[in-house]
Design a protein around this motif. Structure first.
Motif, PDB file in Angstrom:
ATOM      1  N   VAL A   1       0.734  -1.329  -0.064  1.00  0.00           N
ATOM      2  CA  VAL A   1       0.028   0.253   0.043  1.00  0.00           C
ATOM      3  C   VAL A   1       0.765   1.265  -0.059  1.00  0.00           C
ATOM      4  N   VAL A   2       1.814   1.269   0.722  1.00  0.00           N
ATOM      5  CA  VAL A   2       2.786   2.507   0.986  1.00  0.00           C
ATOM      6  C   VAL A   2       4.219   1.919   0.577  1.00  0.00           C
ATOM      7  N   GLU A   3       4.906   2.552  -0.171  1.00  0.00           N
ATOM      8  CA  GLU A   3       6.369   2.430  -0.294  1.00  0.00           C
ATOM      9  C   GLU A   3       7.058   3.482  -0.052  1.00  0.00           C
ATOM     10  N   VAL A   4       7.804   3.608   0.775  1.00  0.00           N
ATOM     11  CA  VAL A   4       8.943   4.678   0.977  1.00  0.00           C
ATOM     12  C   VAL A   4      10.104   4.109   0.834  1.00  0.00           C
TER      13      VAL A   4
ATOM     14  N   THR B   1      11.459   8.823  -2.584  1.00  0.00           N
ATOM     15  CA  THR B   1      10.190   8.730  -2.919  1.00  0.00           C
ATOM     16  C   THR B   1       9.354   8.157  -1.939  1.00  0.00           C
ATOM     17  N   VAL B   2       7.965   8.355  -2.143  1.00  0.00           N
ATOM     18  CA  VAL B   2       6.837   7.870  -1.419  1.00  0.00           C
ATOM     19  C   VAL B   2       5.682   7.594  -2.567  1.00  0.00           C
ATOM     20  N   LYS B   3       5.261   6.348  -2.305  1.00  0.00           N
ATOM     21  CA  LYS B   3       4.086   6.041  -3.273  1.00  0.00           C
ATOM     22  C   LYS B   3       2.969   5.228  -2.427  1.00  0.00           C
ATOM     23  N   VAL B   4       1.798   5.607  -2.889  1.00  0.00           N
ATOM     24  CA  VAL B   4       0.597   5.169  -1.988  1.00  0.00           C
ATOM     25  C   VAL B   4      -0.199   4.667  -3.043  1.00  0.00           C
ATOM     26  N   TYR B   5      -0.298   3.028  -3.014  1.00  0.00           N
ATOM     27  CA  TYR B   5      -0.905   2.162  -3.954  1.00  0.00           C
ATOM     28  C   TYR B   5      -0.201   2.644  -5.515  1.00  0.00           C
ATOM     29  N   GLY B   6       1.090   2.765  -5.401  1.00  0.00           N
ATOM     30  CA  GLY B   6       1.616   3.061  -6.706  1.00  0.00           C
ATOM     31  C   GLY B   6       1.794   4.300  -7.267  1.00  0.00           C
TER      32      GLY B   6
END
Length: 247
Positions: free
Chosen positions: A3-6, A59-64
């Motif tokens: 869900v979250v990728e930091v 980078t931070v991605k929420v659901y890509g």
């Protein structure tokens, strides 16, 4: 599902480096805790994920979806409860919930359904909901603030110190609401907290953060065993000591 990728998150305020290469992931249906002392970088991290701050790098991605490149798209999937969040004191409890529901939804039916969920989450009586919230205790106001955050069914709820300053009774109610939200929706929660007992009860995994760096990540029981600690608080202290020696 992630869900979250930091990744390698850094944030500099003037000459102060608040975040120094923070990296972690949050899975779907997970309650993920970000644990550390004041000034460790917890709130800065949460604000970047919430699109309220821009990272210096990383980078931070929420659901890509990248939070810097497409913040509007990210905001449709998240809800954020700041530590010092309050509600409109000149409105009743019910009016507060309806006002926020109307911000999120255009369809009157969706507004009504969200308010119903908010009432259930807040666990306030019909009489209390009719009262102006300036007459509420801090615990009651916090429950309304949490209700307005979760009643919109965000795919990711970001909660900064959700039980800060609450008495034991109110804190237990708030914890149960968070737990039930994830169980019923299958969505995810990131929270920060200074209360280690709360973290052990709520979180599937936790990240220890200190001086802008992630010290360790794992399930509460795993971290206690790793550092031969009686509780999570002791595990955190030992983790920080080990990391500082290694540095």
């Amino acid at each position: 599902m992630t869900v979250v990728e930091v990744r390698d998150l850094r944030k500099v305020f003037g000459k102060k480096e608040a975040l120094r290469g923070v990296t972690f992931e949050v899975k779907e249906g997970e309650i993920f805790g970000l644990i550390g002392p004041n000034g460790a970088g917890k709130t800065t991290t949460l604000r970047i994920i919430s699109t309220l701050l821009k990272p210096t790098s990383g980078t931070v991605k929420v659901y890509g979806v990248d939070v810097t490149e497409k913040p509007e798209e990210v905001r449709k999937m998240i809800a954020y409860l700041p530590e010092e969040s309050d509600i409109y004191l000149r409105l009743t409890g019910y009016e507060n919930l309806k006002f926020y529901a109307m911000i999120y939804f255009n369809d009157p039916k969706e507004v009504e359904e969200a308010v119903k969920r908010g009432i259930e989450i807040s666990d306030l009586s019909p009489e209390d909901l009719k009262r102006l919230t300036k007459t509420y205790s801090k615990g009651m106001r916090r429950r309304v603030a949490l209700a307005r955050t979760l009643m919109v069914r965000p795919k990711l709820a970001i909660l900064d110190e959700p039980t800060s300053g609450l008495d034991v009774y109110s804190a237990i109610k708030v914890r149960n609401v968070i737990k039930r939200f994830v169980q019923e929706t299958g969505y995810s929660v990131i929270l920060s907290s200074h209360n280690m007992l709360e973290v052990e009860y709520l979180c599937d995994r936790v990240a220890f953060i200190n001086k802008g760096r992630i010290v360790n990540i794992g399930k509460p029981q795993e971290l206690k065993e790793m550092y031969n600690a009686k509780n999570l608080e002791e595990a955190f202290v030992k983790a920080v000591e080990v990391s500082e020696v290694a540095a």
